[in-house]
Scaffold this active site. Structure first.
Site, PDB file in Angstrom:
ATOM      1  N   ASP A 183       0.836  -1.197   0.000  1.00  0.00           N
ATOM      2  CA  ASP A 183       0.000   0.000   0.000  1.00  0.00           C
ATOM      3  C   ASP A 183       0.872   1.249   0.000  1.00  0.00           C
ATOM      4  OD1 ASP A 183      -2.646   1.472   0.534  1.00  0.00           O
ATOM      5  OD2 ASP A 183      -1.446   2.067   2.258  1.00  0.00           O
ATOM      6  N   GLU A 212      -1.332  -5.254  -4.277  1.00  0.00           N
ATOM      7  CA  GLU A 212      -0.487  -4.505  -3.336  1.00  0.00           C
ATOM      8  C   GLU A 212       0.530  -5.423  -2.680  1.00  0.00           C
ATOM      9  OE1 GLU A 212      -3.238  -0.764  -1.856  1.00  0.00           O
ATOM     10  OE2 GLU A 212      -3.328  -2.644  -0.723  1.00  0.00           O
TER      11      GLU A 212
END
Length: 236
Positions: free
Chosen positions: A54, A125
């Site tokens: 992220d 991610e």
């Protein structure tokens, strides 16, 4: 290399799809872990790598924006990035590479159509996290990810309707004021059209930023955020 020869070949195929030449730099154990859904294993799954990824994708998006639009305002950067790294945007990229076919998940999770976007975005991610931690640099990330981020930024700028305006506005207010916008919604008693059932206003620091109507509270809030966000960009 992994002990599972078949799995190793699968991951090598994925890396080739990404266009990475330096496969000797890839930590295959981490990449394998990045493609294990929590439903497949509670102990060993992609959740921690997703957390790292992220931050990686947000950094990559920030660098792409800074390099592509050096004269843009920070508020615009924040709004653009929020859409570029949204679950929907990341899931779109993941689908282009066929990430789902490499993801180990329980049969129930794999068949969950409603959770597909978040499942793909999370795995994507995690992959970024694994590639970053393989070298602790962006060496295995930016060479192939930049193009996708640049395309998405261009799409957003050319067609604002693609944006999730609430996310974009929230990103902007946090960057500018370290606060979240406040929405005030009321139901229209004698509405004529279903699309005008709710009216929403969005406020920040006792100032109305925008207003909008919608058939649901969420739709009205989205319309208000859209008006506010467009006005902000025009002012800049």
């Amino acid at each position: 290399m992994l002990d599972d020869v078949r799995r190793q070949k699968e991951l090598q195929t994925l890396v080739q799809k990404l266009g990475l030449a330096k496969t000797d730099r890839v930590n295959w154990s981490l990449l394998n872990l990045a493609l294990i859904h929590p439903s497949f294993s509670r102990e060993k799954n992609y959740q921690q790598l997703e957390f790292v990824g992220d931050a990686v994708v947000r950094l990559a998006a920030a660098e792409v924006l800074l390099e592509s639009y050096p004269n843009a305002m920070v508020g615009e950067f924040a709004a653009l990035r929020s859409i570029m790294v949204s679950d929907r945007s990341l899931a779109e990229i993941a689908e282009r590479y066929g990430i789902e076919r490499y993801l180990l998940a329980s049969s129930s999770a794999a068949l969950d159509k409603e959770g597909k976007i978040s499942r793909l975005a999370d795995a994507f991610e995690a992959i970024l996290g694994a590639l970053y931690l393989s070298t602790h640099t962006m060496e295995l990330v930016r060479p192939w990810l930049d193009e996708h981020l640049q395309i998405k930024a261009t799409e957003i700028l050319q067609d604002p309707a693609r944006q999730n305006y609430k996310d974009a506005l929230q990103e902007w207010t946090q960057a500018q004021y370290k606060k979240l916008p406040i929405y005030q919604v009321q139901e229209v008693v004698n509405f004529i059209h279903e699309e005008e059932r709710f009216i929403a206003e969005v406020w920040m620091n006792n100032q109305k930023l925008g207003a909008g109507k919608g058939r649901s509270k969420k739709a009205a809030e989205q319309a208000a955020a859209k008006e506010a966000f467009i006005l902000i960009l025009q002012a800049q």
